[in-house]
Write an enzyme that holds these catalytic residues in place. Structure first.
Site, mmCIF file in Angstrom:
data_model
loop_
_atom_site.group_PDB
_atom_site.id
_atom_site.type_symbol
_atom_site.label_atom_id
_atom_site.label_comp_id
_atom_site.label_asym_id
_atom_site.label_seq_id
_atom_site.Cartn_x
_atom_site.Cartn_y
_atom_site.Cartn_z
ATOM 1 N N ALA A 63 0.792 -1.501 0.101
ATOM 2 C CA ALA A 63 0.130 -0.078 0.248
ATOM 3 C C ALA A 63 0.633 1.144 0.312
ATOM 4 O O ALA A 63 1.947 0.934 0.608
ATOM 5 C CB ALA A 63 -1.097 -0.050 1.354
ATOM 6 N N GLY A 108 0.278 -4.738 1.213
ATOM 7 C CA GLY A 108 -0.504 -5.175 0.306
ATOM 8 C C GLY A 108 -0.581 -5.516 -1.503
ATOM 9 O O GLY A 108 -1.528 -6.216 -1.659
ATOM 10 N N GLU A 111 -0.622 -9.384 -0.265
ATOM 11 C CA GLU A 111 -2.353 -10.008 -0.046
ATOM 12 C C GLU A 111 -3.153 -9.306 -1.176
ATOM 13 O O GLU A 111 -3.869 -10.637 -1.310
ATOM 14 C CB GLU A 111 -2.413 -8.688 0.895
ATOM 15 C CG GLU A 111 -1.559 -8.683 2.548
ATOM 16 C CD GLU A 111 -2.136 -7.437 3.322
ATOM 17 O OE1 GLU A 111 -2.288 -6.213 2.600
ATOM 18 O OE2 GLU A 111 -2.767 -7.937 4.482
ATOM 19 N N GLU A 131 4.323 -5.091 7.547
ATOM 20 C CA GLU A 131 3.407 -3.822 8.182
ATOM 21 C C GLU A 131 4.214 -3.805 9.868
ATOM 22 O O GLU A 131 4.189 -2.537 10.651
ATOM 23 C CB GLU A 131 2.229 -4.491 8.300
ATOM 24 C CG GLU A 131 1.765 -4.261 6.961
ATOM 25 C CD GLU A 131 1.385 -5.316 6.729
ATOM 26 O OE1 GLU A 131 2.457 -6.228 6.234
ATOM 27 O OE2 GLU A 131 0.837 -4.998 4.834
HETATM 28 N N1 DAK Z 1 4.585 3.655 -0.869
HETATM 29 C C1 DAK Z 1 4.679 4.157 -1.765
HETATM 30 N N2 DAK Z 1 6.063 5.338 -2.570
HETATM 31 C C2 DAK Z 1 7.014 3.345 -2.747
HETATM 32 C C3 DAK Z 1 6.266 2.554 -1.693
HETATM 33 C C4 DAK Z 1 5.194 2.560 -0.795
HETATM 34 N N3 DAK Z 1 4.590 0.861 -0.123
HETATM 35 N N4 DAK Z 1 7.151 1.100 -1.904
HETATM 36 C C5 DAK Z 1 8.256 1.718 -2.913
HETATM 37 N N5 DAK Z 1 7.637 3.114 -3.125
HETATM 38 C C6 DAK Z 1 8.710 4.033 -4.087
HETATM 39 C C7 DAK Z 1 9.780 5.265 -3.607
HETATM 40 O O1 DAK Z 1 9.655 5.927 -2.676
HETATM 41 C C8 DAK Z 1 10.656 5.545 -4.456
HETATM 42 O O2 DAK Z 1 9.785 6.523 -5.030
HETATM 43 P P1 DAK Z 1 10.961 8.187 -5.426
HETATM 44 O O3 DAK Z 1 11.760 7.884 -4.558
HETATM 45 O O4 DAK Z 1 12.001 7.446 -6.806
HETATM 46 O O5 DAK Z 1 10.330 9.073 -5.200
HETATM 47 C C9 DAK Z 1 10.037 4.011 -5.446
HETATM 48 O O6 DAK Z 1 9.094 3.941 -5.456
HETATM 49 C C10 DAK Z 1 11.267 3.171 -5.561
HETATM 50 O O7 DAK Z 1 11.187 2.959 -4.499
HETATM 51 P P2 DAK Z 1 12.887 2.674 -3.754
HETATM 52 O O8 DAK Z 1 14.273 3.469 -4.024
HETATM 53 O O9 DAK Z 1 12.932 2.737 -1.854
HETATM 54 O O10 DAK Z 1 13.505 1.429 -4.314
HETATM 55 P P3 DAK Z 1 14.930 0.186 -3.956
HETATM 56 O O11 DAK Z 1 15.236 -0.411 -4.714
HETATM 57 O O12 DAK Z 1 15.895 1.137 -2.932
HETATM 58 O O13 DAK Z 1 13.416 -0.895 -2.654
HETATM 59 C C11 DAK Z 1 12.070 -1.335 -1.645
HETATM 60 C C12 DAK Z 1 12.748 -1.546 -2.857
HETATM 61 C C13 DAK Z 1 10.417 -2.626 -2.862
HETATM 62 C C14 DAK Z 1 12.173 -2.465 -0.914
HETATM 63 C C15 DAK Z 1 11.780 -0.236 -0.813
HETATM 64 O O14 DAK Z 1 10.891 0.633 -1.825
HETATM 65 C C16 DAK Z 1 10.911 -0.504 0.298
HETATM 66 O O15 DAK Z 1 11.106 -1.246 0.790
HETATM 67 N N6 DAK Z 1 9.236 -0.084 -0.205
HETATM 68 C C17 DAK Z 1 8.165 -0.290 0.494
HETATM 69 C C18 DAK Z 1 7.472 -1.515 1.355
HETATM 70 C C19 DAK Z 1 7.076 -1.504 2.310
HETATM 71 O O16 DAK Z 1 7.172 -1.493 3.272
HETATM 72 N N7 DAK Z 1 5.243 -2.265 1.730
HETATM 73 C C20 DAK Z 1 4.462 -2.446 2.179
HETATM 74 C C21 DAK Z 1 3.929 -1.062 2.788
HETATM 75 S S1 DAK Z 1 2.912 -1.650 4.482
HETATM 76 C C22 DAK Z 1 -4.794 -0.984 6.004
HETATM 77 C C23 DAK Z 1 -4.297 -1.696 4.529
HETATM 78 C C24 DAK Z 1 -3.440 -1.706 3.941
HETATM 79 C C25 DAK Z 1 -1.549 -1.928 4.145
HETATM 80 C C26 DAK Z 1 -2.422 -1.353 5.960
HETATM 81 C C27 DAK Z 1 -3.788 -1.009 6.314
HETATM 82 N N8 DAK Z 1 -5.806 -0.247 6.316
HETATM 83 C C28 DAK Z 1 -6.992 -1.773 7.817
HETATM 84 C C29 DAK Z 1 -5.802 0.281 6.771
HETATM 85 C C30 DAK Z 1 -0.801 -3.135 3.933
HETATM 86 C C31 DAK Z 1 -0.033 -1.789 4.344
HETATM 87 C C32 DAK Z 1 1.253 -2.338 2.991
HETATM 88 O O17 DAK Z 1 1.097 -2.850 2.616
#
Ligand code: DAK
Length: 264
Positions: A63, A108, A111, A131
Site C-alpha cells: 500500500a 498489500g 496480500e 507492516e
Molecule cells: N509506497 C509508496 N511508495 C513506494 C512504496 C510504497 N509501498 N514502495 C516503493 N515506493 C517508491 C519509493 O518511495 C521510491 O519513490 P521515489 O523516491 O523514487 O519517488 C520508488 O518507489 C522506488 O523505491 P526505492 O527507491 O525504495 O527502491 P529500492 O529498490 O531501493 O527498494 C523496496 C525497493 C521495495 C525494498 C523499497 O521501496 C521498500 O521497502 N518499499 C516499501 C515496502 C513496504 O514496506 N511495503 C509495505 C507497505 S505497508 C490497511 C490496509 C493496507 C495496509 C495496511 C493497513 N488498513 C486497514 C488501513 C497495507 C500496508 C502495506 O502494504
C-alpha cells in the site's frame, strides 16, 4: 484506464498495475482503477485473468506509505475497506485469476497476490508482510489469507518478524505454485490461463466457488455446496458435449476431437 492496463488476448485477459515509478504501490486511485477494470471484464467472453505489475522490478511494493502516513483512524479504516473490497472482488471473481509476480510483493502486494487463485513468481520475486515494522497490522487480509495458505506457524513467523522471503522459499512453504525465470513469467502465466480457458467454463467457475465457499465451512456443509454446484453443471451444452465426446472416443478412438466448450 488510469493506473491499470487491461488487454484481452482471445479467451484470457491481462490486467497490469501500472505505477512503475512507485513500484506499483497501491494508492486509492490504483484501487479505484482496479475496481473499475474488474467491473468492466466481460466474463462471458474472458475465461481467465492474469494480474501483474508493470516493469521488471516490482509486482506491487505494498500500500502507498506516503498516502497512508497522514491518515486518521477513520480514513485508515476507509482505506482498509477500499482495499479489502477490491481484494475480495478478485477472490470471489467468477473466473480464475492468476497472479504473475514479477518482483516485490510486499505488504498489500503479497496480500493482493493471495486474493488470486494461483500465484506464479519470477525468480527475483520477494514476498513479505513488513507492516509491524511500520506500526500497523497487515490490513488487506494478510493475517487471514497467509495463515490459510501457508499454515498458522509460518504465517505468524512471517508477520511477526516482518522478514522478506525469496521466491524459492515462497515455493517451499506453499505461498506460490511455481517459480520461473523472469523472462518466462508472462508466457508461463498466459499458457496456464489458456489451459484453464480451454476447459468447460461453467465447470471451472463452479470449481472456484466450491473450493472458496467450502473452505469457509465444515466438511458436511462443504460437501453440500459441492453437490449443488456439481448438479448445476448438468443439462449444460458443455456437460453434454464433454461427456458425449468421451463416449465417442471409447466407441471409436478415430472420432476423438477437441471439444470447443461454449460456456452454455
Ligand atoms: N509506497 C509508496 N511508495 C513506494 C512504496 C510504497 N509501498 N514502495 C516503493 N515506493 C517508491 C519509493 O518511495 C521510491 O519513490 P521515489 O523516491 O523514487 O519517488 C520508488 O518507489 C522506488 O523505491 P526505492 O527507491 O525504495 O527502491 P529500492 O529498490 O531501493 O527498494 C523496496 C525497493 C521495495 C525494498 C523499497 O521501496 C521498500 O521497502 N518499499 C516499501 C515496502 C513496504 O514496506 N511495503 C509495505 C507497505 S505497508 C490497511 C490496509 C493496507 C495496509 C495496511 C493497513 N488498513 C486497514 C488501513 C497495507 C500496508 C502495506 O502494504
Amino acid at each position: 484506464m488510469g493506473f491499470v492496463d487491461y488487454e484481452v488476448k482471445g479467451q484470457i485477459a491481462v490486467m497490469t498495475i501500472n505505477r512503475e515509478k512507485a513500484l506499483n504501490a497501491l494508492n486509492s486511485q490504483v484501487l479505484d482503477d482496479l475496481n473499475a477494470v474488474l467491473d468492466s471484464v466481460d466474463t462471458n467472453a474472458v475465461r481467465c485473468l492474469v494480474l501483474t505489475g508493470a516493469g521488471d522490478k516490482s509486482f506491487v511494493a505494498g500500500a502507498d506509505i506516503g498516502e497512508m502516513s497522514t491518515l486518521t483512524k477513520a480514513e485508515g479504516e476507509a482505506f482498509g475497506k477500499k482495499g479489502n473490497d477490491v481484494f475480495r472482488k478478485i477472490e470471489a471473481f467468477p473466473i480464475p485469476v492468476i497472479a504473475a509476480i514479477n518482483g516485490f510483493a510486499l505488504g498489500g502486494g503479497c496480500e493482493i497476490s493471495m486474493s488470486c487463485d494461483i500465484r506464479i513468481a519470477s525468480e527475483n520475486a520477494v514476498f513479505g508482510q513488513p507492516e509491524v515494522g511500520l506500526g500497523i497490522t497487515p490490513g488487506f487480509g494478510g493475517t487471514q489469507r497467509l495463515a490459510r495458505l501457508v499454515g498458522m506457524g509460518m504465517a505468524k513467523q512471517m508477520i511477526y518478524t516482518a522478514r522478506n522471503i525469496k521466491a524459492d522459499e515462497a515455493l517451499r512453504i506453499g505461498l506460490v505454485n511455481q517459480v520461473v525465470p523472469a523472462e518466462e513469467l508472462m508466457a508461463t502465466a498466459e499458457k496456464m490461463a489458456n489451459t484453464i480457458a480451454q476447459n468447460a467454463p461453467i465447470a471451472v467457475r463452479a470449481c472456484k466457488k466450491a473450493i472458496n465457499d467450502g473452505m469457509q465451512t465444515n466438511i458436511d456443509d462443504a460437501l453440500v455446496i459441492e453437490e449443488k454446484l456439481f448438479g448445476s453443471c448438468f443439462e449444460s451444452y458443455d456437460q453434454k458435449e464433454g461427456m458425449a465426446n468421451f463416449l465417442r472416443k471409447k466407441d471409436d478412438p478415430a472420432k476423438v476431437k477437441h471439444v470447443e466448450f461454449k460456456n452454455e
